[in-house]
Design an enzyme around this catalytic site. Structure first.
Site, PDB file in Angstrom:
ATOM      1  N   HIS A  99       0.825  -1.213   0.000  1.00 38.70           N
ATOM      2  CA  HIS A  99       0.000   0.000   0.000  1.00 38.70           C
ATOM      3  C   HIS A  99       0.864   1.270   0.000  1.00 38.70           C
ATOM      4  O   HIS A  99       0.546   2.255  -0.673  1.00 38.70           O
ATOM      5  CB  HIS A  99      -0.923  -0.046   1.226  1.00 38.70           C
ATOM      6  CG  HIS A  99      -1.639   1.243   1.495  1.00 38.70           C
ATOM      7  ND1 HIS A  99      -1.282   2.088   2.513  1.00 38.70           N
ATOM      8  CD2 HIS A  99      -2.678   1.836   0.857  1.00 38.70           C
ATOM      9  CE1 HIS A  99      -2.081   3.145   2.502  1.00 38.70           C
ATOM     10  NE2 HIS A  99      -2.931   3.025   1.518  1.00 38.70           N
TER      11      HIS A  99
ATOM     12  N   GLU B 237       1.961   1.870  -3.418  1.00 36.24           N
ATOM     13  CA  GLU B 237       0.838   2.422  -4.200  1.00 36.24           C
ATOM     14  C   GLU B 237       0.825   3.947  -4.076  1.00 36.24           C
ATOM     15  O   GLU B 237       0.669   4.669  -5.066  1.00 36.24           O
ATOM     16  CB  GLU B 237      -0.474   1.798  -3.713  1.00 36.24           C
ATOM     17  CG  GLU B 237      -1.722   2.350  -4.378  1.00 36.24           C
ATOM     18  CD  GLU B 237      -2.786   2.713  -3.370  1.00 36.24           C
ATOM     19  OE1 GLU B 237      -3.063   3.922  -3.225  1.00 36.24           O
ATOM     20  OE2 GLU B 237      -3.333   1.802  -2.707  1.00 36.24           O
ATOM     21  N   HIS B 238       0.989   4.454  -2.851  1.00 37.67           N
ATOM     22  CA  HIS B 238       1.063   5.911  -2.667  1.00 37.67           C
ATOM     23  C   HIS B 238       2.262   6.504  -3.411  1.00 37.67           C
ATOM     24  O   HIS B 238       2.162   7.556  -4.029  1.00 37.67           O
ATOM     25  CB  HIS B 238       1.206   6.249  -1.179  1.00 37.67           C
ATOM     26  CG  HIS B 238      -0.089   6.257  -0.434  1.00 37.67           C
ATOM     27  ND1 HIS B 238      -0.495   7.320   0.338  1.00 37.67           N
ATOM     28  CD2 HIS B 238      -1.073   5.334  -0.333  1.00 37.67           C
ATOM     29  CE1 HIS B 238      -1.671   7.055   0.883  1.00 37.67           C
ATOM     30  NE2 HIS B 238      -2.033   5.849   0.505  1.00 37.67           N
TER      31      HIS B 238
ATOM     32  N   GLU C 204      -3.416   7.789   7.565  1.00 37.61           N
ATOM     33  CA  GLU C 204      -4.486   6.983   6.960  1.00 37.61           C
ATOM     34  C   GLU C 204      -4.876   5.836   7.898  1.00 37.61           C
ATOM     35  O   GLU C 204      -6.050   5.540   8.090  1.00 37.61           O
ATOM     36  CB  GLU C 204      -4.053   6.447   5.589  1.00 37.61           C
ATOM     37  CG  GLU C 204      -5.169   5.701   4.867  1.00 37.61           C
ATOM     38  CD  GLU C 204      -4.798   5.233   3.472  1.00 37.61           C
ATOM     39  OE1 GLU C 204      -3.672   5.528   3.015  1.00 37.61           O
ATOM     40  OE2 GLU C 204      -5.634   4.562   2.839  1.00 37.61           O
TER      41      GLU C 204
END
Lengths: 445, 434
Positions: A68, A71-72, A148
């Site tokens: 993840h 992904e950022h 997040e």
């Protein structure tokens, strides 16, 4: 009254795959990249997605959250794009873009006017191989993903409870580790961990291109060959094998207390088989079982716990067969005021037992099959959802043929299939049962 | 770079901004008006109903009555009890969703061509003949009470409630439309019936339909569906002037990430400067990753996962608000940056390049919204609620493009007001005080 559902559940309801065979074209580029084109010419729009067969469950131990995190980081620069320029260019062309990561996949998408497809392919293929990161990107973006996690998980006792329950469910498989990552490991994620993951998994032979909207398959093929076809396959990709679960030998239970819990509930999740390529029948039976048992007002759990008695204010069953490895089948009961969690759990268990003893009302089954047939019509109104369906399936061990066979397999499910699936899966010794409650609530209310 | 932008803008303007949407106004024999887009390629219809008023029509002391009433529409109607109604809609594979907002009760329906008449007859029963059986009232009431209790310990919900209370005071907007444990606990069947008669009336109804149906069939459908609703309902609530006193309201709540809402006075859609304000908002905090707030708070400093601002155009009030969430030890810095950006936008305005980017984004993205029967029906009913003309879709991008840099910067100076920008923070923020 569905509000409570959004409050409690991050789970997926009935999977309804549309029969849209006539809209779909499928081919593979020479370097191994699969392409799915879904046509819908009603509006001059295209959704362009690249799905990688790599998610959090493909991470190495110790760097949870790196899939993840990467992904950022893909929104930072490449050799030819400055940091942030990707999204800025999409916006400048009137489009929206984003990305998402799950256990089995990472996907990037843009929604844009159909005549901008080439620009999207140019940029997306570029960042598949040309990512450039520096330590500054890492530090700032790591702070963002920790915020997040704060937002999604730390601020929500229900999310923390689900995370703990999942960890108890999977002792050995990486499905037990949260997609966002364990906080203490996220804090240590560095450039090397991100680049290791990138180099291993981001390659055309590990990716699926899904293009949906106002496009012609031949045009998509020509563009895909030009941009993605030019990229070399990764010869060292290797097979996608993961640690598997040992035999579960005892029921697992947990009580999770948090002062922020206002509404306690009990949740049970059983290990359940997923949809396998060429063998989706059991998953189809479980899909129907979830509907019959806990799919809403007309379901069996609602009848027993919400209508015949006022034991619960909300009940549900969830099953999602889209998963590369073993999935879960879950039940939930939110007790009515004055009902203890033990009473709610007992009533839930009694209802499940009675459901199996009663057998299945053919009318109930017919009703669900009618809805599934209709879902294929409604699904044609939303190509983006169809695109997601194919992307999820193809990154989770299924083929286009499996996706297209699924509606008929669902229609062919019999009452006996459902009961035998229920008997096989609904075994408390292969499950985790959790109680979420507030700090001050008594165990025996 | 500017030249490239200009070329792109020209290309985007050449796009078919109507995206094939041809709206007809249909008036039924009984006098009910709807906007229709015929789309016969998929055999179903998407229908949207809006009843203006919504939760704000609750009678004094009956807070939550409209919400509970709307929750009960699908819980028994005509000859069918709650489960009978659910079974009937499942047998037809129809989907009916009922919801309530501050300014409207919304009904979203989808049904197949093959059983359209039966689906419409069933939906009609839920709107015209809901039963409001005592057992259903108590069952749904218990769900609402459970949801209220959860909201009382949810930082997001706590922030929203406190913000609304500060800004709107005693006006219905100032309290949650779910009601309180006390008010919902005391609601009787008579209260529910009164809420139904007050909220679901023809004088406040807007309808849009997209899908496999002709204008003639739609006329008959409308009379069947809503012809028997009462002509008039409850009076609309009064206007309210939102109160923004600047400063900080901290609500102590033991959670690791502070949740923040902030706001100041807004601007009405009818105002000639609305589009300038709208573009300004896109640049400031409404435009996704490209907005100044997102760049400064998230991209440069990593202080949050998301920060947003938005114009809130309610029927009885207009505000400009925003939200952010940040760890307790970092939220003070996030708020400082937001305040600074608010002041910078007022004092220095925006650049021509920012405005061009916002315009190309908005005008390019607009036709992309019209990509399904459901989304188009939703947009059309919203247009009617906002009083937009039926040809609005064709003119909308021209309105955006007509805004000049001077307009935006004039509106920024006149409207942005860092002195009034008020914050509500829920959590255990460090370095902040009331």
């Amino acid at each position: 009254m569905l509000r409570i559902l959004t409050m409690l559940s991050a789970l997926v309801a009935l999977a309804t795959v549309a029969r849209a065979d006539d809209q779909v074209t499928h081919f593979t580029l020479d370097n191994g990249m699969e392409v799915v084109v879904i046509e819908d010419h009603r509006a001059p729009v295209v959704v362009h997605m690249v799905w990688y067969r790599a998610g959090s469950a493909d991470e190495k131990p110790g760097v949870s959250g790196v899939a993840h995190f990467l992904e950022h980081l893909l929104f930072k620069g490449t050799d030819t794009l400055a940091p942030g320029e990707f999204s800025r260019t999409v916006a400048r062309n009137g489009g929206n873009d984003n990305a998402f990561t799950s256990f089995d996949y990472t996907a990037y998408y843009q929604r844009v006017a159909a005549d901008r497809l080439e620009l999207m392919m140019k940029m997306e293929s570029d960042r598949m191989v040309n990512l450039r990161l520096d330590e500054g990107d890492i530090a700032t973006e790591r702070a963002v993903i920790i915020e997040e996690r704060n937002m999604r998980t730390e601020n929500s006792p229900s999310a923390l409870f689900r995370e703990q329950k999942r960890a108890a469910q999977y002792l050995n498989h990486r499905y037990g580790v949260p997609v966002i990552g364990w906080r203490h490991e996220m804090e240590g994620l560095d450039l090397k961990a991100a680049l290791d993951y990138y180099k291993q998994y981001y390659a055309p032979n590990n990716a699926i291109l899904v293009v949906a909207g106002d496009v012609q398959p031949d045009d998509v093929r020509a563009l895909a060959e030009k941009y993605y076809g030019a990229l070399p396959a990764n010869p060292d990709l290797g097979a996608r094998t993961r640690p598997s679960e040992p035999r579960q030998m005892a029921e697992r239970r947990m009580v999770f207390r948090d002062a922020r819990v206002a509404q306690p509930y009990v949740s049970r999740s059983y290990i359940a088989p997923e949809r396998d390529s060429g063998a989706q029948e059991k998953a189809a039976a479980l899909t129907m079982l979830a509907e019959l048992l806990g799919g809403g007002t007309t379901s069996y759990l609602a009848e027993k716990l919400q209508f015949e008695t006022q034991t619960a204010v909300y009940t549900a069953a969830f099953y999602d067969g889209l998963s590369l490895d073993d999935s879960t089948f879950s039940l939930i009961a939110v007790p009515a005021d004055g009902v203890s969690l033990q009473q709610a759990e007992d009533a839930m268990d009694a209802a499940v037992k009675q459901f199996i003893a009663d057998g299945i009302d053919p009318q109930d089954l017919d009703r669900i099959k009618m809805q599934l047939r209709a879902a294929q019509i409604y699904a044609r109104d939303d190509v983006e959802r169809l695109a997601n369906r194919y992307g999820q399936a193809l990154t989770q061990g299924l083929t286009v043929a499996d996706v297209q066979a699924w509606p008929d397999i669902l229609q062919a499910v019999t009452a006996d299939d459902i009961l035998s699936a229920a008997q096989e899966v609904l075994d408390r010794d292969k499950a985790v049962t959790g109680w979420l409650m507030s700090k001050e609530q008594e165990m025996t209310q | 770079m500017t030249r490239v932008l200009a070329v792109l803008a020209a290309l985007l303007l050449a796009l078919p901004a109507r995206a094939g949407v041809e709206i007809k106004e249909v008036t039924s024999p009984g006098g009910i008006t709807a906007w229709l887009v015929e789309e016969h390629s998929i055999p179903f219809v998407a229908l949207e109903l809006r009843f203006r008023g919504g939760g704000s029509l609750d009678a004094p002391g009956k807070r939550g009555a409209t919400n509970l009433m709307v929750g009960l529409l699908e819980e028994g109607a005509g000859d069918l009890d709650a489960r009978g109604f659910a079974r009937a809609s499942e047998e037809l594979a129809a989907s009916f969703r009922y919801n309530v907002h501050d300014d409207a009760v919304t009904v979203s329906a989808k049904f197949l061509t093959e059983n359209r008449d039966q689906a419409v007859a069933l939906l009609r029963e839920s709107l015209v003949n809901p039963r409001f059986d005592e057992d259903a009232i108590n069952r749904v009431r218990a769900q609402v009470l459970s949801s209220i209790r959860s909201d009382e310990r949810d930082p997001q919900a706590i922030a929203g409630r406190r913000f609304d209370a500060l800004v709107y005071g005693d006006h219905p907007y100032g309290s949650p439309l779910d009601g309180t444990l006390e008010s919902v606990g005391a609601l009787t069947r008579d209260d529910i019936v009164a809420a139904h008669q007050g909220a679901l009336a023809r004088d406040r109804l807007y309808v849009s339909v997209v899908g496999d149906i002709t204008a003639e069939d739609l006329g008959a459908l409308l009379d069947t569906l809503v012809g028997d609703l009462p002509e008039t309902g409850a009076p609309m609530p009064a206007e309210v002037t939102p109160r923004f006193e600047g400063g900080m309201t901290i609500v102590d709540f033991d959670t690791p990430q502070s949740v923040v809402m902030f706001g100041q006075p807004g601007i009405a859609f009818e105002d000639p400067d609305y589009f300038a304000a709208y573009l300004l908002n896109v640049i400031l905090g409404g435009g996704g990753f490209e907005s100044r707030l997102m760049q400064e708070v998230r991209e440069k400093r990593g202080l949050t996962y998301g920060v947003y601002s938005y114009l809130v155009d309610k029927d009885q009030a207009d505000i400009w608000m925003g939200s952010v969430a940040s760890a307790n030890d970092r939220v003070a810095q996030a708020i400082e940056v937001i305040r600074a950006e608010w002041a910078r936008a007022r004092d220095q305005g925006v650049t021509a390049e920012e405005l061009d980017l916002a315009k190309t984004y908005l005008t390019g993205a607009y036709p992309l919204r019209f990509d399904g029967n459901g989304p188009i029906a939703n947009i059309m009913v919203g247009m009617q609620m906002s009083g937009m003309p039926i040809d609005y879709i064709e003119t909308r991008n021209d309105r955006v493009n007509a805004v000049t840099l001077d307009d935006v910067n004039r509106v920024a100076r006149a409207l942005l007001d860092p002195g009034k920008l008020s914050f509500v923070v829920v959590g255990r923020p460090q370095g902040l005080s009331n």
